[in-house]
Scaffold this motif. Structure first.
Motif, mmCIF file in Angstrom:
data_model
loop_
_atom_site.group_PDB
_atom_site.id
_atom_site.type_symbol
_atom_site.label_atom_id
_atom_site.label_comp_id
_atom_site.label_asym_id
_atom_site.label_seq_id
_atom_site.Cartn_x
_atom_site.Cartn_y
_atom_site.Cartn_z
ATOM 1 N N VAL A 73 0.834 -1.208 0.000
ATOM 2 C CA VAL A 73 0.000 0.000 0.000
ATOM 3 C C VAL A 73 0.868 1.258 0.000
ATOM 4 N N LEU A 74 1.940 1.222 0.780
ATOM 5 C CA LEU A 74 2.785 2.404 0.939
ATOM 6 C C LEU A 74 3.942 2.457 -0.058
ATOM 7 N N ALA A 75 4.041 1.448 -0.941
ATOM 8 C CA ALA A 75 5.160 1.363 -1.899
ATOM 9 C C ALA A 75 6.484 1.531 -1.160
ATOM 10 N N MET A 76 6.640 0.729 -0.110
ATOM 11 C CA MET A 76 7.775 0.855 0.796
ATOM 12 C C MET A 76 8.439 -0.510 0.933
ATOM 13 N N ASP A 77 9.754 -0.546 1.039
ATOM 14 C CA ASP A 77 10.414 -1.828 1.259
ATOM 15 C C ASP A 77 10.257 -2.226 2.731
ATOM 16 N N ARG A 78 10.423 -3.506 2.996
ATOM 17 C CA ARG A 78 10.180 -4.038 4.341
ATOM 18 C C ARG A 78 11.132 -3.462 5.385
ATOM 19 N N THR A 79 12.368 -3.209 5.016
ATOM 20 C CA THR A 79 13.334 -2.652 5.963
ATOM 21 C C THR A 79 12.899 -1.270 6.432
ATOM 22 N N THR A 80 12.490 -0.437 5.499
ATOM 23 C CA THR A 80 12.014 0.907 5.835
ATOM 24 C C THR A 80 10.735 0.826 6.650
ATOM 25 N N LEU A 81 9.846 -0.082 6.272
ATOM 26 C CA LEU A 81 8.598 -0.262 7.009
ATOM 27 C C LEU A 81 8.880 -0.707 8.436
ATOM 28 N N THR A 82 9.791 -1.646 8.622
ATOM 29 C CA THR A 82 10.126 -2.133 9.959
ATOM 30 C C THR A 82 10.635 -0.991 10.836
#
Length: 152
Positions: A73-82
């Motif tokens: 949804v946020l077009a974000m990679d998992r590392t940044t999301l974490t």
């Protein structure tokens, strides 16, 4: 990398100006930063950033979300999301639990405090969004969204 014996052709300054004035990526990035600053400033009194608001809004759903769903949804990679989630978890606004269907996965949801914070932020978002819509004029924001969504 060029060796010392190779000649480098200089790019004329007029090309720099052309890129500055026509580069879609540059203009979208500049606009995104300006919008982010505007929403950050508006939400500062309640202690949220626009990124945190977007993340929390992505978690506002009937069932807890997976990391993959939110990242998409946020077009974000998992590392940044974490990293972004850790801040909200420390503040008690978001909770993560192990996914019973996938031991490696996490399920994410807003806490009661998170929902309260999101409820306080929503009127601010609506106000700033309406201001920006008005500045863009008739059909401006909707047309802009349609064009941006078309970029893949």
């Amino acid at each position: 990398m060029l060796s010392n014996s190779e000649t480098v052709e200089l790019i004329p300054f007029s090309t720099t100006l052309l890129v500055r004035d026509t580069c879609l990526c540059l203009h979208v990035q500049r606009a995104a930063r300006a919008l982010a600053r505007r929403f950050d400033t508006a939400m500062k009194p309640i202690g949220l950033t626009n990124g945190q608001f977007s993340l929390m809004m992505a978690l506002n759903r009937p069932q807890p979300a997976t990391m993959g769903q939110v990242a998409s949804v946020l077009a974000m990679d998992r590392t940044t999301l974490t990293a972004a989630l850790k801040v909200l978890e420390r503040r008690g606004l978001v909770k993560s639990e192990n996914d019973p269907k996938d031991r490696r996965g996490k399920l994410l949801k807003l806490t009661a405090d998170g929902m309260s914070m999101l409820s306080a932020a929503l009127p601010i978002w609506k106000r700033v969004h309406a201001e920006i819509d008005a500045e863009l004029g008739d059909g401006g924001s909707e047309g802009l969204r349609k064009r941006l969504v078309a970029v893949k």
